[in-house]
Design an enzyme around this catalytic site. Structure first.
Site, PDB file in Angstrom:
ATOM      1  N   ASN A  47       0.862  -1.185   0.000  1.00  0.00           N
ATOM      2  CA  ASN A  47       0.000   0.000   0.000  1.00  0.00           C
ATOM      3  C   ASN A  47       0.894   1.228   0.000  1.00  0.00           C
ATOM      4  OD1 ASN A  47      -1.865   2.007   0.456  1.00  0.00           O
ATOM      5  ND2 ASN A  47      -2.287   1.431   2.593  1.00  0.00           N
ATOM      6  N   TRP A  48       0.982   1.862  -1.163  1.00  0.00           N
ATOM      7  CA  TRP A  48       1.912   3.005  -1.283  1.00  0.00           C
ATOM      8  C   TRP A  48       1.339   4.269  -0.642  1.00  0.00           C
ATOM      9  CZ3 TRP A  48       4.089   2.584  -7.042  1.00  0.00           C
ATOM     10  CH2 TRP A  48       4.726   1.336  -7.167  1.00  0.00           C
ATOM     11  N   LYS A  49       0.087   4.234  -0.263  1.00  0.00           N
ATOM     12  CA  LYS A  49      -0.613   5.391   0.341  1.00  0.00           C
ATOM     13  C   LYS A  49      -0.415   6.639  -0.543  1.00  0.00           C
ATOM     14  CE  LYS A  49       0.239   3.387   4.858  1.00  0.00           C
ATOM     15  NZ  LYS A  49      -0.092   3.499   6.262  1.00  0.00           N
TER      16      LYS A  49
ATOM     17  N   HIS B  95      -9.627   0.721   4.723  1.00  0.00           N
ATOM     18  CA  HIS B  95      -8.382   0.930   5.469  1.00  0.00           C
ATOM     19  C   HIS B  95      -8.680   1.847   6.660  1.00  0.00           C
ATOM     20  CE1 HIS B  95      -4.317   2.235   6.416  1.00  0.00           C
ATOM     21  NE2 HIS B  95      -3.881   1.187   5.735  1.00  0.00           N
TER      22      HIS B  95
ATOM     23  N   GLU C 182      -7.174   4.268   7.832  1.00  0.00           N
ATOM     24  CA  GLU C 182      -6.984   5.704   7.557  1.00  0.00           C
ATOM     25  C   GLU C 182      -8.217   6.294   6.882  1.00  0.00           C
ATOM     26  OE1 GLU C 182      -3.207   5.389   5.527  1.00  0.00           O
ATOM     27  OE2 GLU C 182      -2.263   4.786   7.411  1.00  0.00           O
TER      28      GLU C 182
ATOM     29  N   GLU D  30      -5.659  -5.580  10.504  1.00  0.00           N
ATOM     30  CA  GLU D  30      -4.714  -4.493  10.742  1.00  0.00           C
ATOM     31  C   GLU D  30      -5.049  -3.791  12.054  1.00  0.00           C
ATOM     32  OE1 GLU D  30      -2.588  -3.054   7.032  1.00  0.00           O
ATOM     33  OE2 GLU D  30      -4.406  -1.892   7.184  1.00  0.00           O
TER      34      GLU D  30
ATOM     35  N   GLY E 155       1.915   2.050  10.795  1.00  0.00           N
ATOM     36  CA  GLY E 155       2.837   3.181  10.677  1.00  0.00           C
ATOM     37  C   GLY E 155       3.479   3.602  11.980  1.00  0.00           C
TER      38      GLY E 155
ATOM     39  N   SER F 275       3.073  -2.253  10.437  1.00  0.00           N
ATOM     40  CA  SER F 275       4.528  -2.158  10.640  1.00  0.00           C
ATOM     41  C   SER F 275       5.263  -3.450  10.292  1.00  0.00           C
ATOM     42  CB  SER F 275       4.829  -1.709  12.068  1.00  0.00           C
ATOM     43  OG  SER F 275       4.311  -0.408  12.302  1.00  0.00           O
TER      44      SER F 275
ATOM     45  N   GLY G 215       2.680  -1.196   4.357  1.00  0.00           N
ATOM     46  CA  GLY G 215       2.631   0.225   4.018  1.00  0.00           C
ATOM     47  C   GLY G 215       4.033   0.771   3.799  1.00  0.00           C
ATOM     48  N   GLY G 216       4.588   1.368   4.844  1.00  0.00           N
ATOM     49  CA  GLY G 216       5.878   2.058   4.756  1.00  0.00           C
ATOM     50  C   GLY G 216       6.986   1.271   4.066  1.00  0.00           C
TER      51      GLY G 216
HETATM   52  C1  PEP Z   1      -0.960  -0.074   5.907  1.00  0.00           C
HETATM   53  O1  PEP Z   1      -0.876   0.959   5.267  1.00  0.00           O
HETATM   54  O2  PEP Z   1      -1.932  -0.820   5.751  1.00  0.00           O
HETATM   55  C2  PEP Z   1       0.108  -0.424   6.841  1.00  0.00           C
HETATM   56  C3  PEP Z   1       0.016  -1.556   7.489  1.00  0.00           C
HETATM   57  O3  PEP Z   1       1.124   0.466   6.977  1.00  0.00           O
HETATM   58  P1  PEP Z   1       2.544   0.186   7.721  1.00  0.00           P
HETATM   59  O4  PEP Z   1       3.100  -1.077   7.133  1.00  0.00           O
HETATM   60  O5  PEP Z   1       3.368   1.380   7.382  1.00  0.00           O
HETATM   61  O6  PEP Z   1       2.265   0.042   9.161  1.00  0.00           O
END
Ligand code: PEP
Length: 257
Positions: free
Chosen positions: A9-11, A95, A97, A167, A173, A213, A234-235
């Site tokens: 997930n590049w957000k 998600h 967010e 999640e 994050g 994470s 994500g990150g």
């Molecule tokens: C996500 O965006 O779904 C996520 C899990 O981000 P991260 O890996 O940065 O925690």
């Protein structure tokens, strides 16, 4: 045997040139690798170009969100038809967010998930508890409610195509991860909910991935757990090095399960 799935997930990151560069790098690095399913979800603005760059590779394209309708007066929205038009096979739905910052309710998430499966797009439906809910001992209740609300009206034929992402909101994050054992226990709970809503066969077939994470360092432990079929990253997915390492380590751990 459930096919493992790693989703990036590049957000709201990476401009067009950076996005196409990353896509090309992933195509090169993953060439010839037995990698289960790998899906990348760039921002809308680079979906089309990334789609062209990964064409012919084993990498699949996903979007980070969509509207449930096909067309109409929905300023700023993107429909399932538009996603299919440029080669999207997956879409992240609900998600945290989007739930927290854009007010997406369980009902909205359900409409989107239903629309996606009915159009032939695989929804990656996210559920998870906040830190407050976890501290209050409400993880089970929140996850159960999240799964039930998201999947309302989705048929037995459709549900087997859906991917569920557990999640925990406090892990996204933040650098904090659920322990593999704790994450596995919640995945098991989700399979119980699926058994209740559908049946045991469905519960064993649906893929459930962990997100929060995930890094090259912790992916092995996560993937060794029996109920966990992959990761939503994500990150660590916006750099080729870390994402490729996650994919390779995940697939190796998976093959030893
Ligand atoms: C996500 O965006 O779904 C996520 C899990 O981000 P991260 O890996 O940065 O925690």
């Amino acid at each position: 045997m459930r096919n493992p799935i790693i989703v990036g997930n590049w957000k709201m990151n990476l401009l067009l040139e950076e996005a196409t560069h990353l896509a090309l790098s992933l195509v090169r690095e993953l060439d010839g690798i037995e990698a289960g399913e790998v899906v990348i979800c760039p921002p809308y603005t680079s979906l089309s170009e990334v789609s062209k760059r990964i064409s012919g590779s084993s990498i699949r394209l996903g979007a980070q969100n969509m509207h449930w309708e096909d067309r109409g007066a929905y300023t700023g929205e993107i429909s399932p038809q538009f996603l299919l038009d440029i080669g999207c096979q997956y879409v992240i739905i609900g998600h945290s967010e989007r739930r927290q910052q854009f007010g997406e309710t369980g009902e909205v998430v359900n409409r989107k998930a239903k629309s996606a499966v009915s159009k032939g797009i695989i929804p990656i439906v996210c559920v998870g508890e906040t830190l407050f809910e976890r501290k209050e001992g409400k993880t089970e209740e929140v996850v159960r409610r999240g799964v039930e609300a998201s999947l309302k009206g989705i048929s037995r034929e459709e549900i087997v195509k859906v991917v569920i992402a557990y999640e925990p909101v406090w892990a996204i994050g933040t650098g904090n991860t659920a322990s593999p054992e704790d994450a596995n226990a919640v995945h098991r709970l989700i399979r119980q909910v699926l058994t209740h809503l559908y049946d045991e066969e469905v519960a064993q077939e649906v893929r459930i991935q962990y997100g929060g994470s995930v890094t090259p360092e912790n992916i092995e432990g996560i993937m060794k757990e029996p109920e966990i079929d992959g990761a939503l990253v994500g990150g660590a997915s916006i750099q080729s090095g870390s994402f490729v390492k996650i994919i390779k380590t995940a697939m190796k751990a998976r093959s030893r399960k």
